[in-house]
Design a protein around this motif. Structure first.
Motif, PDB file in Angstrom:
ATOM      1  N   THR A 275       0.805  -1.216   0.000  1.00  0.00           N
ATOM      2  CA  THR A 275       0.000   0.000   0.000  1.00  0.00           C
ATOM      3  C   THR A 275       0.844   1.275   0.000  1.00  0.00           C
ATOM      4  OG1 THR A 275      -0.169  -0.097   2.413  1.00  0.00           O
ATOM      5  CG2 THR A 275      -1.957  -1.097   1.156  1.00  0.00           C
ATOM      6  N   ASP A 276       2.124   1.178   0.325  1.00  0.00           N
ATOM      7  CA  ASP A 276       2.941   2.390   0.356  1.00  0.00           C
ATOM      8  C   ASP A 276       3.409   2.821  -1.024  1.00  0.00           C
ATOM      9  OD1 ASP A 276       4.640   0.253   0.052  1.00  0.00           O
ATOM     10  OD2 ASP A 276       6.130   0.939   1.497  1.00  0.00           O
ATOM     11  N   ASN A 277       3.563   1.847  -1.937  1.00  0.00           N
ATOM     12  CA  ASN A 277       4.053   2.208  -3.268  1.00  0.00           C
ATOM     13  C   ASN A 277       3.287   1.560  -4.426  1.00  0.00           C
ATOM     14  OD1 ASN A 277       4.930  -0.437  -3.166  1.00  0.00           O
ATOM     15  ND2 ASN A 277       7.117   0.063  -2.982  1.00  0.00           N
ATOM     16  N   GLY A 278       2.273   0.740  -4.123  1.00  0.00           N
ATOM     17  CA  GLY A 278       1.472   0.116  -5.166  1.00  0.00           C
ATOM     18  C   GLY A 278       2.141  -1.038  -5.880  1.00  0.00           C
ATOM     19  N   GLU A 279       3.274  -1.518  -5.344  1.00  0.00           N
ATOM     20  CA  GLU A 279       4.011  -2.601  -5.992  1.00  0.00           C
ATOM     21  C   GLU A 279       3.266  -3.926  -5.872  1.00  0.00           C
ATOM     22  OE1 GLU A 279       8.255  -5.037  -5.455  1.00  0.00           O
ATOM     23  OE2 GLU A 279       7.749  -3.327  -4.157  1.00  0.00           O
ATOM     24  N   ASN A 280       3.248  -4.689  -6.958  1.00  0.00           N
ATOM     25  CA  ASN A 280       2.658  -6.024  -6.957  1.00  0.00           C
ATOM     26  C   ASN A 280       3.690  -7.007  -6.415  1.00  0.00           C
ATOM     27  OD1 ASN A 280       2.023  -8.765  -8.057  1.00  0.00           O
ATOM     28  ND2 ASN A 280       0.261  -7.672  -8.873  1.00  0.00           N
ATOM     29  N   ILE A 281       3.323  -7.779  -5.378  1.00  0.00           N
ATOM     30  CA  ILE A 281       4.279  -8.693  -4.750  1.00  0.00           C
ATOM     31  C   ILE A 281       3.792 -10.134  -4.740  1.00  0.00           C
ATOM     32  CG2 ILE A 281       5.400  -6.948  -3.321  1.00  0.00           C
ATOM     33  CD1 ILE A 281       3.600  -7.740  -1.027  1.00  0.00           C
ATOM     34  N   GLY A 282       2.658 -10.419  -5.385  1.00  0.00           N
ATOM     35  CA  GLY A 282       2.183 -11.791  -5.452  1.00  0.00           C
ATOM     36  C   GLY A 282       1.021 -11.938  -6.411  1.00  0.00           C
ATOM     37  N   ARG A 283       0.995 -13.061  -7.152  1.00  0.00           N
ATOM     38  CA  ARG A 283      -0.080 -13.307  -8.121  1.00  0.00           C
ATOM     39  C   ARG A 283      -0.428 -14.787  -8.100  1.00  0.00           C
ATOM     40  NH1 ARG A 283       4.115 -10.715 -10.838  1.00  0.00           N
ATOM     41  NH2 ARG A 283       3.755  -8.516 -11.332  1.00  0.00           N
ATOM     42  N   TRP A 284      -1.724 -15.073  -8.099  1.00  0.00           N
ATOM     43  CA  TRP A 284      -2.180 -16.461  -8.106  1.00  0.00           C
ATOM     44  C   TRP A 284      -3.416 -16.578  -8.997  1.00  0.00           C
ATOM     45  CZ3 TRP A 284      -1.029 -13.486  -3.903  1.00  0.00           C
ATOM     46  CH2 TRP A 284       0.123 -13.841  -3.176  1.00  0.00           C
ATOM     47  N   ARG A 285      -3.771 -17.828  -9.349  1.00  0.00           N
ATOM     48  CA  ARG A 285      -4.968 -18.085 -10.141  1.00  0.00           C
ATOM     49  C   ARG A 285      -5.940 -18.922  -9.326  1.00  0.00           C
ATOM     50  NH1 ARG A 285      -2.211 -19.189 -15.866  1.00  0.00           N
ATOM     51  NH2 ARG A 285      -2.806 -17.285 -16.941  1.00  0.00           N
ATOM     52  N   ALA A 286      -7.183 -18.463  -9.254  1.00  0.00           N
ATOM     53  CA  ALA A 286      -8.223 -19.243  -8.596  1.00  0.00           C
ATOM     54  C   ALA A 286      -8.563 -20.464  -9.435  1.00  0.00           C
ATOM     55  CB  ALA A 286      -9.471 -18.383  -8.381  1.00  0.00           C
ATOM     56  N   GLU A 287      -8.979 -21.527  -8.762  1.00  0.00           N
ATOM     57  CA  GLU A 287      -9.344 -22.771  -9.440  1.00  0.00           C
ATOM     58  C   GLU A 287     -10.646 -22.587 -10.214  1.00  0.00           C
ATOM     59  OE1 GLU A 287      -8.891 -25.452 -11.173  1.00  0.00           O
ATOM     60  OE2 GLU A 287      -7.615 -26.204  -9.546  1.00  0.00           O
ATOM     61  N   VAL A 288     -10.818 -23.393 -11.248  1.00  0.00           N
ATOM     62  CA  VAL A 288     -12.059 -23.380 -12.025  1.00  0.00           C
ATOM     63  C   VAL A 288     -12.781 -24.702 -11.820  1.00  0.00           C
ATOM     64  CG1 VAL A 288     -11.105 -21.823 -13.743  1.00  0.00           C
ATOM     65  CG2 VAL A 288     -10.949 -24.299 -14.099  1.00  0.00           C
ATOM     66  N   GLN A 289     -14.070 -24.723 -12.143  1.00  0.00           N
ATOM     67  CA  GLN A 289     -14.824 -25.968 -12.068  1.00  0.00           C
ATOM     68  C   GLN A 289     -14.313 -26.966 -13.101  1.00  0.00           C
ATOM     69  OE1 GLN A 289     -19.034 -24.227 -12.080  1.00  0.00           O
ATOM     70  NE2 GLN A 289     -19.266 -26.080 -10.868  1.00  0.00           N
ATOM     71  N   PRO A 290     -14.252 -28.242 -12.758  1.00  0.00           N
ATOM     72  CA  PRO A 290     -13.801 -29.248 -13.717  1.00  0.00           C
ATOM     73  C   PRO A 290     -14.669 -29.235 -14.978  1.00  0.00           C
ATOM     74  CG  PRO A 290     -13.903 -30.173 -11.510  1.00  0.00           C
ATOM     75  CD  PRO A 290     -14.528 -28.817 -11.428  1.00  0.00           C
ATOM     76  N   GLY A 291     -14.023 -29.148 -16.117  1.00  0.00           N
ATOM     77  CA  GLY A 291     -14.739 -29.167 -17.383  1.00  0.00           C
ATOM     78  C   GLY A 291     -15.413 -27.864 -17.764  1.00  0.00           C
ATOM     79  N   ALA A 292     -15.193 -26.822 -16.968  1.00  0.00           N
ATOM     80  CA  ALA A 292     -15.855 -25.536 -17.244  1.00  0.00           C
ATOM     81  C   ALA A 292     -15.346 -24.934 -18.552  1.00  0.00           C
ATOM     82  CB  ALA A 292     -15.606 -24.561 -16.093  1.00  0.00           C
ATOM     83  N   ARG A 293     -16.265 -24.408 -19.363  1.00  0.00           N
ATOM     84  CA  ARG A 293     -15.930 -23.714 -20.605  1.00  0.00           C
ATOM     85  C   ARG A 293     -16.740 -22.433 -20.669  1.00  0.00           C
ATOM     86  NH1 ARG A 293     -12.581 -26.790 -20.117  1.00  0.00           N
ATOM     87  NH2 ARG A 293     -11.717 -28.332 -21.572  1.00  0.00           N
ATOM     88  N   PRO A 294     -16.073 -21.262 -20.655  1.00  0.00           N
ATOM     89  CA  PRO A 294     -14.621 -21.101 -20.617  1.00  0.00           C
ATOM     90  C   PRO A 294     -14.040 -21.444 -19.240  1.00  0.00           C
ATOM     91  CG  PRO A 294     -15.687 -18.976 -20.432  1.00  0.00           C
ATOM     92  CD  PRO A 294     -16.783 -19.970 -20.709  1.00  0.00           C
ATOM     93  N   ALA A 295     -12.767 -21.733 -19.211  1.00  0.00           N
ATOM     94  CA  ALA A 295     -12.099 -22.142 -17.973  1.00  0.00           C
ATOM     95  C   ALA A 295     -11.724 -20.908 -17.161  1.00  0.00           C
ATOM     96  CB  ALA A 295     -10.861 -22.975 -18.287  1.00  0.00           C
ATOM     97  N   THR A 296     -12.718 -20.329 -16.507  1.00  0.00           N
ATOM     98  CA  THR A 296     -12.473 -19.131 -15.713  1.00  0.00           C
ATOM     99  C   THR A 296     -13.374 -19.131 -14.498  1.00  0.00           C
ATOM    100  OG1 THR A 296     -12.209 -16.713 -15.824  1.00  0.00           O
ATOM    101  CG2 THR A 296     -14.149 -17.682 -16.903  1.00  0.00           C
ATOM    102  N   ALA A 297     -13.173 -18.168 -13.612  1.00  0.00           N
ATOM    103  CA  ALA A 297     -13.977 -18.041 -12.392  1.00  0.00           C
ATOM    104  C   ALA A 297     -13.895 -16.606 -11.894  1.00  0.00           C
ATOM    105  CB  ALA A 297     -13.481 -19.007 -11.319  1.00  0.00           C
ATOM    106  N   VAL A 298     -14.999 -16.130 -11.329  1.00  0.00           N
ATOM    107  CA  VAL A 298     -15.029 -14.799 -10.721  1.00  0.00           C
ATOM    108  C   VAL A 298     -14.552 -14.914  -9.279  1.00  0.00           C
ATOM    109  CG1 VAL A 298     -16.467 -12.835 -10.085  1.00  0.00           C
ATOM    110  CG2 VAL A 298     -16.978 -14.138 -12.163  1.00  0.00           C
TER     111      VAL A 298
END
Length: 325
Positions: A275-298
């Motif tokens: 929060t002091d400089n806005g630097e990104n220090i970590g990124r991850w991907r949430a899991e999707v449902q098996p067989g989901a098309r498109p393979a994404t999730a909110v």
């Protein structure tokens, strides 16, 4: 031969940039809704998850103990989908909402405190104070509506000139933050309705958040305009160093001490920022449902645990936690 080498080189570069972008530090995963969820909210420390589905209704989970604490069923008799929810800062109460009604739940006693309807607008977002009786609604008619359920007092905040998309409420219910399509976020007093600070953006504001001690606020617009504000002065501290074009946020939360901010997107991304400089220090991907098309999730909600781990819950019906070490 040159063309073949160039093609391989470009493929390798793309693989490096995309494959190493996300950290593989998942600690635990919970499958809370087999068929996905219409909404999911987390407690501020990431321990509890309130999951809403069309088949099971509203269910409260203790992720630490990996068990169901309460099954509330459907919010209303018509089994309308819950589209937004919020757990109070003290984890005692929760509010859930469909497009036109909202319910308050006592999570400690696993019981409902009532169901209320909104007749003149569509609910976009909700928040609830620690006392379980003061609630805040974002409405599509340009109003942010504060209600004290104890005495029925209603305060309509009318500063917005277009749809209100997101709201946040201080733990004691005294201060509200609202953001809307009019390119503004406002910090205001729920007793008087007076504006304390006005935060201008260059496009519609779709997410807002308050740090639990009242030190900082955050507001994000649709054009990567994610700004952290100092609530002692109303001045901008920094802007998130978002690299993707037109990234939209679906969830955001400060760490308890205010040093970090975690965000989620409609396209699986979970990210950690300073929060002091806005630097990104970590990124991850949430899991999707098996067989989901498109393979994404909110990513419906995010939190930072007392040990500093990142927690997220998504439309795929999963909750996940990742290490930040």
């Amino acid at each position: 031969m040159y063309k073949k080498f160039l093609s391989v080189s470009l493929f390798f570069s793309t693989f490096v940039l995309s494959g190493c972008f996300f950290f593989d530090t998942e600690i635990q995963r919970w499958h809370l809704a087999a068929q996905g969820s219409t909404n999911l909210s987390l407690s501020h420390d990431g321990r509890f998850a309130l999951v809403s589905t069309n088949t099971q209704g509203i269910v409260l989970w203790d992720l630490q103990q990996n068990k169901t604490l309460a099954d509330f069923g459907s919010q209303d008799q018509y089994h309308n989908s819950v589209i937004t929810s919020h757990i109070s800062d003290n984890s005692r109460y929760a509010i859930t909402a469909t497009s036109q009604n909202f319910a308050v739940w006592d999570l400690g006693w696993s019981q409902s405190h009532g169901l209320w309807s909104i007749n003149d607008a569509i609910i976009q977002d909700v928040a609830i104070a620690n006392n379980g009786t003061e609630v805040l609604l974002a409405l599509n008619n340009g109003k942010a509506l504060f209600i004290d359920l104890t005495d029925g007092r209603r305060l309509e905040f009318l500063a917005h000139r277009d749809k209100v998309n997101s709201v946040a409420l201080s733990a004691n219910g005294r201060y509200a933050l609202s953001g809307g399509n009019d390119h503004h976020a406002y910090l205001w007093d729920t007793h008087s309705g007076q504006i304390i600070y006005s935060f201008k953006h260059s496009s519609r504001v779709n997410q807002v958040a308050l740090q639990r001690d009242g030190k900082f606020a955050f507001s994000a617009a649709a054009n990567n305009d994610g700004i952290i504000w100092d609530l002692t002065t109303g001045n901008k501290i920094t802007q998130l160093a978002i690299t993707l074009r037109h990234q939209t946020l679906s969830s955001v939360r400060f760490s308890d001490d205010g040093q970090f901010l975690v965000t989620g997107t409609p396209s699986r991304r979970v990210e950690l920022w300073r929060t002091d400089n806005g630097e990104n220090i970590g990124r991850w991907r949430a899991e999707v449902q098996p067989g989901a098309r498109p393979a994404t999730a909110v990513v419906y909600d995010v939190a930072i645990s007392p040990t500093g781990n990142v927690v997220a819950g998504s439309s795929a019906g999963y909750a996940q936690t990742w290490s930040t070490d």
